[in-house]
Design an enzyme around this catalytic site. Structure first.
Site, PDB file in Angstrom:
ATOM      1  CB  SER A  22      -0.987  -0.013   1.166  1.00 32.97           C
ATOM      2  OG  SER A  22      -1.945  -1.033   0.955  1.00 32.97           O
ATOM      3  CE  LYS A  71      -8.007  -6.460   5.377  1.00 36.38           C
ATOM      4  NZ  LYS A  71      -8.404  -6.970   4.065  1.00 36.38           N
ATOM      5  CG  ASP A 108     -10.862  -5.902   1.086  1.00 36.75           C
ATOM      6  OD1 ASP A 108      -9.968  -5.229   0.536  1.00 36.75           O
ATOM      7  OD2 ASP A 108     -10.746  -6.361   2.236  1.00 36.75           O
ATOM      8  N   GLY A 137     -11.561 -14.387   5.353  1.00 39.79           N
ATOM      9  CA  GLY A 137     -11.944 -12.982   5.252  1.00 39.79           C
ATOM     10  C   GLY A 137     -12.105 -12.526   3.809  1.00 39.79           C
ATOM     11  NE  ARG A 161     -21.597 -29.233   4.479  1.00 40.32           N
ATOM     12  CZ  ARG A 161     -22.385 -30.077   3.874  1.00 40.32           C
ATOM     13  NH1 ARG A 161     -21.941 -31.269   3.535  1.00 40.32           N
ATOM     14  NH2 ARG A 161     -23.633 -29.743   3.606  1.00 40.32           N
ATOM     15  CB  ILE A 225      -8.032 -12.935  -4.102  1.00 39.10           C
ATOM     16  CG1 ILE A 225      -7.774 -14.054  -3.116  1.00 39.10           C
ATOM     17  CG2 ILE A 225      -9.503 -12.837  -4.420  1.00 39.10           C
ATOM     18  CD1 ILE A 225      -7.944 -13.549  -1.719  1.00 39.10           C
TER      19      ILE A 225
HETATM   20  P1  ATR Z   1      -8.109 -14.849   4.542  1.00 33.34           P
HETATM   21  O1  ATR Z   1      -8.780 -14.162   5.687  1.00 33.34           O
HETATM   22  O2  ATR Z   1      -6.959 -14.077   3.967  1.00 33.34           O
HETATM   23  O3  ATR Z   1      -9.061 -15.291   3.485  1.00 33.34           O
HETATM   24  P2  ATR Z   1      -7.901 -17.304   6.102  1.00 33.34           P
HETATM   25  O4  ATR Z   1      -8.976 -16.848   6.994  1.00 33.34           O
HETATM   26  O5  ATR Z   1      -6.680 -17.906   6.695  1.00 33.34           O
HETATM   27  O6  ATR Z   1      -7.362 -16.137   5.161  1.00 33.34           O
HETATM   28  O7  ATR Z   1      -8.519 -18.321   5.041  1.00 33.34           O
HETATM   29  C1  ATR Z   1      -7.757 -19.066   4.190  1.00 33.34           C
HETATM   30  C2  ATR Z   1      -8.651 -19.932   3.307  1.00 33.34           C
HETATM   31  O8  ATR Z   1      -7.787 -20.797   2.559  1.00 33.34           O
HETATM   32  C3  ATR Z   1      -9.599 -20.825   4.078  1.00 33.34           C
HETATM   33  O9  ATR Z   1     -10.795 -20.956   3.345  1.00 33.34           O
HETATM   34  C4  ATR Z   1      -8.829 -22.137   4.135  1.00 33.34           C
HETATM   35  O10 ATR Z   1      -9.626 -23.289   4.272  1.00 33.34           O
HETATM   36  P3  ATR Z   1     -10.005 -23.848   5.750  1.00 33.34           P
HETATM   37  O11 ATR Z   1     -11.175 -23.033   6.218  1.00 33.34           O
HETATM   38  O12 ATR Z   1     -10.347 -25.264   5.520  1.00 33.34           O
HETATM   39  O13 ATR Z   1      -8.772 -23.668   6.605  1.00 33.34           O
HETATM   40  C5  ATR Z   1      -8.202 -22.140   2.776  1.00 33.34           C
HETATM   41  N1  ATR Z   1      -7.057 -23.046   2.699  1.00 33.34           N
HETATM   42  C6  ATR Z   1      -5.860 -22.905   3.310  1.00 33.34           C
HETATM   43  N2  ATR Z   1      -5.056 -23.940   3.005  1.00 33.34           N
HETATM   44  C7  ATR Z   1      -5.767 -24.769   2.193  1.00 33.34           C
HETATM   45  C8  ATR Z   1      -5.495 -26.027   1.529  1.00 33.34           C
HETATM   46  N3  ATR Z   1      -4.314 -26.636   1.656  1.00 33.34           N
HETATM   47  N4  ATR Z   1      -6.476 -26.561   0.759  1.00 33.34           N
HETATM   48  C9  ATR Z   1      -7.663 -25.956   0.636  1.00 33.34           C
HETATM   49  N5  ATR Z   1      -7.991 -24.771   1.243  1.00 33.34           N
HETATM   50  C10 ATR Z   1      -7.058 -24.189   1.997  1.00 33.34           C
END
Ligand code: ATR
Length: 282
Positions: A22, A71, A108, A137, A161, A225
């Site tokens: 940023s 956030k 966002d 998020g 899930r 993203i």
């Molecule tokens: P952000 O707030 O930046 O979106 P986050 O809250 O850590 O980051 O979320 C990361 C996302 O990536 C989640 O949906 C996570 O799935 P889980 O809810 O099952 O943890 C997903 N994610 C992370 N590693 C993953 C993997 N190896 N395979 C599939 N999904 C994954």
């Protein structure tokens, strides 16, 4: 730009904040438009976020961006919230109002939508269901953007899930959202108009998203993203199949526009030069 005593000051609060793009992004605009202002990194550890946010008006700052992990704390600490922040449950932009109160916004969803508008102008939200992979998020902001765009159905696919169910519930009753179990993710693509990766998978140093694309219709727009690398394994594969793809850098650039306008009084433009400049810094 040499600062005067009347400079407008904004910044980004995060922990750590050293990787934030940023300052480079806003710095480009400040210089381009010759504005008497500065945008600075504000490294704030989690146990200091409350005093740091409360100090904004006392320090005379115009406001700030808020990034990981602050956030949700910002959401709780500001005096009023814009509708997007309320729905997403997080604040990424704080504007200090003339009376010293703090307005929390979330830009966002706006950034995501504007990036799609730029990168896939022909995408029609009504073309088919939108498949969102992830439930963190970022997925919240993307889901809000897509529902506001008028997609006929939002399919949430997440490894865990329960998190997808929670997001679906938070989006409220009466919205066209379906949670698809992770095991069925490949078949969720069948008639999709849009596919979005909101997980961290595909980021440099991480495995690519585990999602077979064999059933993806050829016209489905695919976006990510993640923007490091710009062409993630998902986008690379989709592109090789002939699908239209949109990289994630534009979401970062566009989400910055409303904050810049509020703090510095000018609506900045996302241009190829800005994109190149931010890319050089990645
Ligand atoms: P952000 O707030 O930046 O979106 P986050 O809250 O850590 O980051 O979320 C990361 C996302 O990536 C989640 O949906 C996570 O799935 P889980 O809810 O099952 O943890 C997903 N994610 C992370 N590693 C993953 C993997 N190896 N395979 C599939 N999904 C994954």
């Amino acid at each position: 730009m040499i600062l005067s005593g009347k400079s407008r000051i904004a910044g980004v609060m995060g922990w750590p904040v050293g990787h934030s793009r940023s300052p480079r992004l806003h710095g480009f605009w400040l210089q381009q438009y010759g504005i008497d202002g500065a945008y600075v990194p504000l490294p704030v550890p989690p146990d200091r976020i409350e005093p740091a946010i409360r100090a904004l008006p006392a320090l005379g700052l115009a406001g700030c961006n808020v990034t990981v992990p602050h956030k949700e704390a910002a959401f709780r600490l500001v005096d009023l919230l814009d509708p997007a922040a309320k729905r997403i449950g997080a604040v990424n932009t704080i504007v200090v109002r003339p009376d010293g109160s703090l307005e929390g916004r979330n830009t966002d969803a706006f950034g995501f939508r504007e990036n799609l508008r730029d990168g896939a102008p022909a995408w029609d939200p009504a073309a088919g269901p939108a498949v969102v992979v992830g439930a963190g998020g970022a997925a919240r902001a993307v889901a809000v953007a897509l529902l506001d765009s008028g997609v006929p159905e939002l399919r949430l696919v997440n490894r865990t899930r329960a998190r997808a169910e929670e997001l679906a519930a938070d989006l409220g009753p009466g919205v066209p959202v379906r949670v698809i179990p992770w095991e069925w993710r490949a078949s969720a693509l069948a008639d999709a108009g849009l596919l979005v990766n909101t997980t961290t998978q595909g980021m440099a140093g991480q495995a690519g998203l585990d999602l077979p694309l064999a059933g993806l219709p050829p016209a489905t727009v695919v976006t990510d993203i993640v923007y490091t690398p710009l062409l993630t394994p998902l986008l690379k594969e989709a592109k090789a199949r002939g699908n239209p793809v949109v990289d994630g850098l534009g979401m970062l650039l566009h989400q910055a526009r409303p904050g810049f306008q509020a703090w510095f009084g000018l609506a900045p433009k996302v241009t190829p030069e800005l994109r190149r400049f931010v890319l050089e810094g990645l």
